[in-house]
Design a protein around this motif. Structure first.
Motif, PDB file in Angstrom:
ATOM      1  N   PHE A 125     -26.447 -13.449  -7.842  1.00 33.04           N
ATOM      2  CA  PHE A 125     -25.434 -13.109  -6.943  1.00 33.04           C
ATOM      3  C   PHE A 125     -25.629 -13.326  -5.577  1.00 33.04           C
ATOM      4  O   PHE A 125     -26.671 -13.853  -5.067  1.00 33.04           O
ATOM      5  N   PRO A 126     -24.712 -13.261  -4.628  1.00 32.30           N
ATOM      6  CA  PRO A 126     -24.864 -13.944  -3.202  1.00 32.30           C
ATOM      7  C   PRO A 126     -25.341 -12.620  -2.421  1.00 32.30           C
ATOM      8  O   PRO A 126     -24.921 -12.558  -1.105  1.00 32.30           O
ATOM      9  N   THR A 127     -26.252 -11.809  -2.628  1.00 29.74           N
ATOM     10  CA  THR A 127     -26.949 -10.576  -2.060  1.00 29.74           C
ATOM     11  C   THR A 127     -28.337 -10.502  -2.547  1.00 29.74           C
ATOM     12  O   THR A 127     -28.475 -10.639  -3.663  1.00 29.74           O
ATOM     13  N   PRO A 369     -22.648  -1.819 -10.899  1.00 35.72           N
ATOM     14  CA  PRO A 369     -22.146  -2.575 -12.140  1.00 35.72           C
ATOM     15  C   PRO A 369     -21.746  -3.946 -11.969  1.00 35.72           C
ATOM     16  O   PRO A 369     -21.476  -4.233 -10.821  1.00 35.72           O
ATOM     17  N   TRP A 370     -21.653  -4.803 -13.054  1.00 34.38           N
ATOM     18  CA  TRP A 370     -21.785  -6.003 -13.002  1.00 34.38           C
ATOM     19  C   TRP A 370     -20.338  -6.360 -12.340  1.00 34.38           C
ATOM     20  O   TRP A 370     -20.250  -7.476 -11.401  1.00 34.38           O
ATOM     21  N   LEU A 371     -19.222  -5.727 -12.569  1.00 32.98           N
ATOM     22  CA  LEU A 371     -17.894  -6.050 -12.211  1.00 32.98           C
ATOM     23  C   LEU A 371     -17.918  -5.739 -10.569  1.00 32.98           C
ATOM     24  O   LEU A 371     -17.331  -6.699  -9.694  1.00 32.98           O
ATOM     25  N   PRO A 376     -16.442  -9.771  -5.760  1.00 30.91           N
ATOM     26  CA  PRO A 376     -16.833 -10.154  -4.177  1.00 30.91           C
ATOM     27  C   PRO A 376     -17.859 -11.419  -4.321  1.00 30.91           C
ATOM     28  O   PRO A 376     -17.562 -12.348  -3.270  1.00 30.91           O
ATOM     29  N   SER A 377     -18.632 -11.615  -5.202  1.00 32.76           N
ATOM     30  CA  SER A 377     -19.328 -12.963  -5.661  1.00 32.76           C
ATOM     31  C   SER A 377     -18.490 -14.022  -5.754  1.00 32.76           C
ATOM     32  O   SER A 377     -18.631 -14.866  -4.879  1.00 32.76           O
ATOM     33  N   ALA A 378     -17.375 -14.093  -6.642  1.00 32.37           N
ATOM     34  CA  ALA A 378     -16.694 -15.023  -6.991  1.00 32.37           C
ATOM     35  C   ALA A 378     -15.705 -15.550  -5.739  1.00 32.37           C
ATOM     36  O   ALA A 378     -15.476 -16.496  -5.457  1.00 32.37           O
TER      37      ALA A 378
END
Length: 440
Positions: A125-127, A369-371, A376-378
């Motif tokens: 992920f981008p965090t 959670p994953w979603l 926001p990652s996508a």
């Protein structure tokens, strides 16, 4: 930190700077600020001091390109005596017997590895946060430093080290560079050649720096291409600009659009031909990216990670990767490469925003959670990911400031394979015409 990597190395080679003192100063900065910045998973206090003394005693000191330069390394590559954490409590803790490719090249060039930087678990992920801390944007700590090379970007933007190593699978160098307001370069496929490139060929190694000259220097070492060490002024080229968000055509925040317009004006003033044009982004490209984003971490986790100890969001991602691994084929990649090649027959460089949304807030994303992470990652990585699949070099560079937040607005420069020197030369032109604040 006032000095760049170029300046430090020059001073050490000339005998004007002592590598041990340079390293002590970097370690002092880290000790003073990293409690807030959260850049490092591990700081190598004793080891870095010993390495600096070894560099000072080297008979070839006067010829080392990174002589005495403190560098941070992303916690995903082999460093002798250290384990690769990958942002996870579920992985092995066996220390590497020897350096991998990246550490080998850095040490051969005279760099001092002062620490290993924080990443999200398996770099998905981008965090960049984990149970021990959050890598924050030093310019505005309420925002994340990004990811997955967020710790490296935070360390550079805070002035803790002048340069850092990162990896980029869907934007993991360029996204944190853009969020922190520094320079980040993803080279083309196989420029930094490894036996087993990550995420089915999406991922590669590259530099995060505060200046273009430092990016060129570090890239020259990572790629073993000494001729790239100094940016050169490019001849006039054909530049296309686009602010259309790939695949979704989602609304783009006005400050991100304005940064592209400003970059276009600056490049035109440097003598380049600038027009508006957008590549065709086929949905099959998006499918190819998502398949690799799921399957790459799943393949890694199946090797040496305890799946029961992974973060809940990561377990979900790994399960999806197992279900979609059969979708990883060359078809989407080959089709996108053909479309990209056709676009770059008519244009030499593409300029887009680096981010497709404003930066994300700093928070313990690993607990969510994953979603909540995936959406926001996508969205934020829409402009960066396609160029990993194509294998094209791409660079993020600061251009302007957000009118309300203390955040940099950055643009991405993309070109055909082999064009890393062109991107560095164009970025240097932007830097000379529009200097940005190097560190906080």
């Amino acid at each position: 930190m006032a000095q760049t990597a170029v300046e430090i190395a020059r001073g050490v080679r000339a005998g004007e700077l002592d590598p041990v003192q340079v390293t002590e100063e970097a370690l002092a900065r880290i000790a003073a600020a990293d409690g807030v910045v959260g850049a490092f998973r591990r700081v190598r206090f004793a080891e870095a001091r010993a390495e600096a003394a070894e560099v000072a005693a080297r008979p070839d000191l006067a010829s080392l390109p990174l002589a005495g330069v403190p560098v941070a390394v992303k916690d995903v590559t082999e460093v002798a005596g250290e384990y690769q954490g990958w942002g996870s409590e579920a992985g092995p803790r066996t220390a590497a017997d020897s350096d991998g490719l990246i550490a080998t090249r850095l040490r051969a060039a005279g760099a001092v590895i002062v620490g290993l930087t924080r990443v999200p678990e398996l770099c998905i992920f981008p965090t960049s946060d984990d149970p021990t801390g959050i890598a924050r944007n030093p310019r505005n700590p309420s925002f994340t430093a990004g990811g997955s090379s967020g710790g490296s970007a935070a360390a550079v933007a805070a002035g803790l080290v002048p340069i850092a190593h990162g990896t980029d699978g869907l934007g993991s160098i360029r996204l944190p560079a853009a969020m922190c307001g520094i320079v980040g370069l993803k080279p083309g496929r196989d420029v930094v050649r490894e036996d087993a490139p990550g995420w089915f060929g999406l991922s590669t190694h590259g530099p995060l720096t505060t200046t273009v000259a430092d990016a060129a220097l570090l890239m020259s070492v990572l790629a073993d291409r000494p001729e790239w060490a100094t940016p050169t002024t490019p001849d006039p080229v054909r530049i296309a600009t686009s602010t259309q968000v790939p695949f979704t055509r989602a609304p783009l925040p006005r400050p991100l659009r304005a940064a592209v317009d400003q970059a276009a004006d600056l490049l035109a003033s440097a003598g380049h031909t600038v027009i508006s044009a957008t590549p065709a982004y086929p949905l099959r490209t998006l499918a190819g990216l998502l398949a690799r984003w799921f399957a790459g971490p799943a393949e890694q986790a199946a090797g040496s990670f305890d799946l029961s100890r992974l973060q809940p969001r990561t377990r979900t991602h790994v399960r999806l990767g197992r279900l979609t691994s059969h979708l990883v084929t060359d078809r989407a990649r080959d089709e996108w490469q053909a479309i990209a090649a056709q676009f770059f027959n008519s244009h030499d460089v593409l300029v887009t925003p680096t981010l497709a949304t404003l930066p994300l807030k700093a928070r313990p994303w690993h607990r969510k959670p994953w979603l909540t992470n995936a959406v926001p990652s996508a969205r934020v990585a829409a402009f960066t990911g396609p160029w990993n699949l194509a294998g094209y070099p791409a660079l993020s560079v600061p251009v302007s400031r957000h009118p309300a937040h203390d955040l940099s607005m950055c643009v991405q420069l993309v070109t055909r394979p082999g064009g890393e020197p062109l991107l560095l030369g164009l970025a240097a032109q932007l830097e000379s015409r529009n200097p940005w604040p190097r560190t906080v």
